[in-house]
Structures are given as C-alpha cells and as structure tokens.
Design a protein around this motif. Sequence first.
Motif, PDB file in Angstrom:
ATOM      1  N   THR A   1      25.460  20.194  68.420  1.00  0.00           N
ATOM      2  CA  THR A   1      24.599  21.015  67.567  1.00  0.00           C
ATOM      3  C   THR A   1      23.217  20.388  67.476  1.00  0.00           C
ATOM      4  O   THR A   1      22.998  19.246  67.896  1.00  0.00           O
ATOM      5  CB  THR A   1      25.179  21.141  66.137  1.00  0.00           C
ATOM      6  N   ASP A   2      22.283  21.105  66.862  1.00  0.00           N
ATOM      7  CA  ASP A   2      20.937  20.563  66.660  1.00  0.00           C
ATOM      8  C   ASP A   2      20.953  19.293  65.823  1.00  0.00           C
ATOM      9  O   ASP A   2      20.079  18.432  65.965  1.00  0.00           O
ATOM     10  CB  ASP A   2      20.050  21.606  65.971  1.00  0.00           C
ATOM     11  N   LEU A   3      21.930  19.164  64.930  1.00  0.00           N
ATOM     12  CA  LEU A   3      22.023  17.969  64.103  1.00  0.00           C
ATOM     13  C   LEU A   3      22.286  16.715  64.924  1.00  0.00           C
ATOM     14  O   LEU A   3      22.002  15.602  64.480  1.00  0.00           O
ATOM     15  CB  LEU A   3      23.148  18.155  63.070  1.00  0.00           C
ATOM     16  N   ASP A   4      22.793  16.897  66.143  1.00  0.00           N
ATOM     17  CA  ASP A   4      23.207  15.773  66.982  1.00  0.00           C
ATOM     18  C   ASP A   4      22.128  15.301  67.950  1.00  0.00           C
ATOM     19  O   ASP A   4      22.425  14.504  68.851  1.00  0.00           O
ATOM     20  CB  ASP A   4      24.457  16.166  67.773  1.00  0.00           C
TER      21      ASP A   4
ATOM     22  N   ARG B   1      32.196  14.260  62.576  1.00  0.00           N
ATOM     23  CA  ARG B   1      31.777  15.408  61.769  1.00  0.00           C
ATOM     24  C   ARG B   1      32.793  15.745  60.668  1.00  0.00           C
ATOM     25  O   ARG B   1      32.429  16.301  59.641  1.00  0.00           O
ATOM     26  CB  ARG B   1      31.532  16.612  62.668  1.00  0.00           C
TER      27      ARG B   1
ATOM     28  N   ARG C   1      27.145  16.457  57.528  1.00  0.00           N
ATOM     29  CA  ARG C   1      25.713  16.783  57.598  1.00  0.00           C
ATOM     30  C   ARG C   1      24.828  15.571  57.825  1.00  0.00           C
ATOM     31  O   ARG C   1      23.606  15.674  57.757  1.00  0.00           O
ATOM     32  CB  ARG C   1      25.268  17.476  56.293  1.00  0.00           C
TER      33      ARG C   1
ATOM     34  N   THR D   1      22.790  12.570  59.768  1.00  0.00           N
ATOM     35  CA  THR D   1      22.145  12.313  61.057  1.00  0.00           C
ATOM     36  C   THR D   1      22.756  11.059  61.652  1.00  0.00           C
ATOM     37  O   THR D   1      22.549   9.947  61.152  1.00  0.00           O
ATOM     38  CB  THR D   1      20.631  12.123  60.881  1.00  0.00           C
TER      39      THR D   1
END
Length: 269
Positions: free
Chosen positions: A153-156, A190, A195, A197
């Motif tokens: 995901t973008d979080l990663d 996860r 959530r 970083t």
Amino acid sequence: MKIASYNVNGINGRLPVLLRWLDLAEPDIVCLQELKCPQENFPERAIVDAGYRAIWHGQSRWNGVAILSRVGEIHETRRGLPGDPDDVQSRYIEAAVNGVLLAGIYLPNGNPRPGPKFDFKLRWFDRLHAHMATLIGLDAPVIVAGDYNVMPTDLDVYAPERWRDDALFAPEVKVAYHALLDQGWTDAIRQLHPRDTIYTFWKYWRGAFERNAGLRIDHFLLNPAAAARLVAAEVDTRPRAWEKTSDHAPVWIELTETRRRRRKLGSTE
C-alpha cells in the motif's frame, strides 16, 4: 519463539554483520535471502559456531535462501517453488522447525517493467499463490517469510508517487499480494501496526536511511494457526546503521507456545 527474516545482500561479504546481529538479537529461527553464493561457499562453519544449524539453497552471484535454527533440527520439506520445472533460480526453501512449518522466499524484483522479468515475477507470484493455498489450512503454524519485493500500500513506501512505474509497486503486483491475504494469510506487521510508518529497506544513496526514506518489502505471512499465536512483530533497524551492512533490516515476529486466549465480550480481564 522469535523468528526473523533478513535479506543479507551477500552472506559472505556481510558475514560479520550477520554474526554480530545474531549475537545481539538472539533469534530462534532465521530466514535469510539474497545469499549471493554458490551452494559450496555457504559459511556453514561460522553459522554453526554461532550456535545455529542451517539449510540453504545457493546460487552463484545471485539469489539464494537459507533457514537457520538454534531451537532444534531443521527438517527440509521443499527446495524450490513448484509449478515450473524450468525455473532454476534459488528463491524458495521450506522446512519444519520446532513445530512450525517455515517457508523462506526471495520473490523476483521484476524490473524493468514491462518486460520478461516482470512477466516472470507475475508467474512466480501465481505459483506462490497456488502453493500457499495448500499450506493455509494446516493445523500446524505456517509462516511464509522473506523479501516479497512488493510494497502492498501507499503506507509502505516513502513518496509513493515516485514509485508508480516500478515493478515493486505495480498494480498487478499489489493485487497479487492482496490475493494472498484474501486466501486467509495474515500480514504480521500490519496486524499489530495497522497505521504505522514501517520500512524494511533503504537505498544506500542520498542518506535514505538517515531520512527514513524507505520501503516495506520484507513480510511475514501467517496462516490462522500461526496468527493465533502472534504477540509481537517488529523491524530491527540497528544493523542498517552499521558499517558494510545490507540495505535491508531484519524483520522479526514472536509466537507464544500456545494459542492466545481471546477475551469474551464484556470481559475486563
């Protein structure tokens, strides 16, 4: 039981780093990736002297995976991912250790995209999906750990807009990863840090580690029996700051000896 995964980026060249980290972190079982050494050049003596048994699947200059254990014998169950008899790359090893079935993987990078390397990555993912479907329902804990070469995901990923065209962040690759989760596998990091970083890889240049401009590409996927025993999942960033180190940091999880007791609704225990 503490189980770790570490892309060492060349086991012989980084051996002092690996041995220092093993002594410091004391993991019980370790999956290693990117050995970059032929079968006969694996540093078995040094690993044994550090207190670990080992099995490994080497390859000259590239790839290579291994499993280390200091908590009992390693009973190898598979070497190489099934589904393509022409695939000779050393990217998959599987063994039973101390009541856990453990698979160590090094998934293809896939760049440049598009192209044959990207096509091979997607085919490898398809084969991984098919094989993991045979493991998900086992009563024993099953863990598939290693360098998946995908940011889910973008979080990663730091600055995701810069990675849209990369094979590690391609839509097809993210879909393939999430298909494993849909199969019933739990992403350990996860699950416990939904959530946060968290990165596992930082390029060597432009102070990426110091700026924490990284990627999360090293993952632990757990079947339900393993997920029920999960109590911790972290990235050990200490070795990434050492001299002559890998561009990855070790990831580790901790499992209890038995399933965690779930609270009943309304319980205050």
